[in-house]
Enzyme design. Structure first.
Site, PDB file in Angstrom:
ATOM      1  N   GLN A 161       1.391  -0.338  10.512  1.00 32.43           N
ATOM      2  CA  GLN A 161       0.520   0.156   9.452  1.00 32.43           C
ATOM      3  C   GLN A 161       1.090  -0.124   8.058  1.00 32.43           C
ATOM      4  O   GLN A 161       2.273  -0.429   7.898  1.00 32.43           O
ATOM      5  CB  GLN A 161       0.301   1.657   9.620  1.00 32.43           C
ATOM      6  CG  GLN A 161      -0.557   2.013  10.828  1.00 32.43           C
ATOM      7  CD  GLN A 161      -0.863   3.489  10.874  1.00 32.43           C
ATOM      8  OE1 GLN A 161      -0.262   4.242  11.608  1.00 32.43           O
ATOM      9  NE2 GLN A 161      -1.830   3.915  10.075  1.00 32.43           N
ATOM     10  N   ASP A 212      -0.753   1.038  14.630  1.00 33.66           N
ATOM     11  CA  ASP A 212       0.037   1.144  15.852  1.00 33.66           C
ATOM     12  C   ASP A 212      -0.001   2.522  16.499  1.00 33.66           C
ATOM     13  O   ASP A 212      -0.126   2.634  17.725  1.00 33.66           O
ATOM     14  CB  ASP A 212       1.474   0.693  15.614  1.00 33.66           C
ATOM     15  CG  ASP A 212       2.136   1.335  14.399  1.00 33.66           C
ATOM     16  OD1 ASP A 212       1.532   2.220  13.758  1.00 33.66           O
ATOM     17  OD2 ASP A 212       3.269   0.925  14.067  1.00 33.66           O
TER      18      ASP A 212
END
Length: 497
Positions: free
Chosen positions: A71, A232
């Site tokens: 991210q 994720d």
């Protein structure tokens, strides 16, 4: 048999799993490394993705693919679709001052209300603000901003700079999903907050279209359906099929604690990030910097491997006979004490033993995560069980001590690539229009066995460390030293996400 592929483009590597779309059975897999560092040329991710797909036997028979990714990373593109500079990753903290500046201008309460998060150095908005301030010429060229999984999805569909991709630089074809957009600090329940984007970057720019769960981003040039992708942690929650009442505790280099909820969270303290998940719900999350590395350091100190460290720890008693490790070795994110250091206390001649030291390390690491669980619960989240994942979760001592630290049952799923698995579930969802109901293999279940002494003595020492770390520093003369070549602070100071 229809096959689907899931990708985990993480900080350290790219993993690919190829599964049966109907049953979820693993057919084949592959992986490739990513370069080290806190800033990376996105071309390295694209090369690793292609290599990992080759390692997995290619895409023969694959009908859909989706990408889960790290991210927050900033991928800045010019009008020709070219990457302007190396992407700043979540663990690059040079934007710490930019985060403070944004909070000063907007206010923490207002940020939490509008986006569900309060800026920290991890988030994309702070990196854009750093770019505006530190590299204004580069910032002025930014025509579009993407996250790592957005950019890879775009490239997978055939887009990219002219001469490097079959479909060229169609920036309006960039896509993302709610989970990754929620980690930018310029997206909220009402969509993109353009005012916050402009405040960060200095001008407006094209942002990826936000897809819903199960939507298709498009197809590859070969006709393979491409799913929306996810951040994720959201992909891991989907891969675990986490439901209401489940709290995921992930013990990697950093630690995360997150839960799937029906309602959004807005924590003005910034402790709990009010992210979105990959199913249309929400994913309140905290991060700690000191997780498995605590065990690495202690194992080195004792001259043993991780398995032996666990065996030694189980020879100690709950509470480590009074020995307490507060494991802020490289500062900490939760609580937010970036300048803190670790503290070993309560040592006596009687308890300075290998079992007490080993056990105190495991207890300290898990108590830090339990404090994070308390913060998530403080936002109204109910915890009925902990899903314990990550490499350290495979250690029997970590499992047993977790059951003594957390006050709910601990379930340990079998080792797996849960981010890539979540992406594969997304791919099957985009292909069939229905969310898959694949089963998750469970390796162990440990009943709650709370031992209050562990957290009580840890809390007392953690408060002391926090008090010392929060005291204003005094300037004293120091000898001149070397100047760091890299303006970024160490990666270990990052706010994980």
């Amino acid at each position: 048999m229809a096959l689907v592929a899931g990708v985990d483009s993480s900080t350290q590597s790219c993993k690919v799993v190829i599964r049966d779309a109907a049953t979820g059975a693993l057919v084949r897999s592959g992986r490739a490394p990513h370069p080290d560092g806190t800033e990376v040329d996105p071309a390295a991710w694209w090369g690793a993705l292609l290599s990992a797909l080759t390692d997995a036997g290619g895409l023969d028979g694959v009908e859909a693919i989706s990408i889960g990714g790290q991210q927050h990373g900033m991928v800045a593109l010019d009008a020709e679709g070219r990457v302007i500079r190396d992407a700043l990753l979540w663990n690059d903290t040079r934007s710490a001052q930019a985060a403070r500046d944004l909070i000063d201008e907007v206010g923490a309460d207002e940020y939490a209300r509008r986006t569900g998060v309060v800026p920290v150095a991890s988030f994309t908005a702070t990196k854009l603000r750093w770019l505006r301030d530190a590299e204004p010429d580069a910032a002025a060229r930014v025509a579009a901003v993407a996250l790592p999984h957005d950019w890879l999805t775009w490239r997978l569909r055939g887009y990219g700079p002219a001469g490097e991709s079959p479909l060229g630089p169609e920036l309006d074809e960039l896509t993302t999903d709610r989970s990754d957009a929620s980690g930018t600090a310029y997206w909220g329940a009402e969509g993109y907050d353009r005012d916050l984007l402009v405040r960060a970057l200095g001008h407006d720019a094209i942002l990826p279209r936000v897809l819903g769960p199960g939507d298709a981003a498009g197809r590859t040039p070969d006709g393979i359906v491409v799913g929306p992708g996810a951040g994720d942690n959201a992909a891991a929650a989907l891969g675990l099929d986490a439901a209401s009442g489940d709290v995921v505790v992930s013990i990697g280099t950093s630690g995360t604690v997150f839960a799937v909820t029906d309602a959004p969270v807005a924590d003005a303290s910034g402790t709990v990030a009010g992210f979105a998940d990959a199913t249309g719900r929400f994913l309140p999350l905290i991060a700690t910097l000191n997780a498995a590395r605590v065990l690495d350091a202690t194992a080195r100190l004792l001259g043993v491997d991780h398995a032996e460290l666990g065996r030694i720890a189980l020879d100690g008693e709950p509470g480590a006979s009074g020995a307490v490790l507060v494991p802020y070795f490289e500062g900490e994110r939760t609580p937010n004490l970036p300048e803190a250091t670790a503290s070993f206390s309560g040592l006596t001649l009687a308890n300075t033993t290998r079992p007490s030291i080993a056990r105190a390390a495991i207890e300290g690491m898990l108590c830090g995560l339990a404090d994070g669980l308390d913060a998530v619960r403080g936002q109204g989240v109910e915890a009925q069980r902990v899903l314990l994942i990550g490499g350290a979760a495979q250690n029997p001592a970590v499992r047993r001590v977790a059951a003594q630290v957390f006050d709910v049952p601990v379930t340990v799923p079998a080792p797996g690539e849960y981010v890539a698995d979540g992406a594969a579930r997304q791919a099957a969802w985009a292909l069939t229009g229905e969310r898959p109901t694949w089963s998750v293999e469970i390796a162990d279940e440990v009943a709650a066995d709370k031992r209050a002494v562990i957290r009580e003595q840890y809390a007392a020492q953690a408060r002391r460390v926090a008090t010392v770390s929060s005291e204003p520093s005094v300037d004293v003369p120091v000898a001149p030293g070397p100047v760091a070549d890299d303006p970024a602070e160490p990666a270990s100071r990052a706010s994980a996400g």
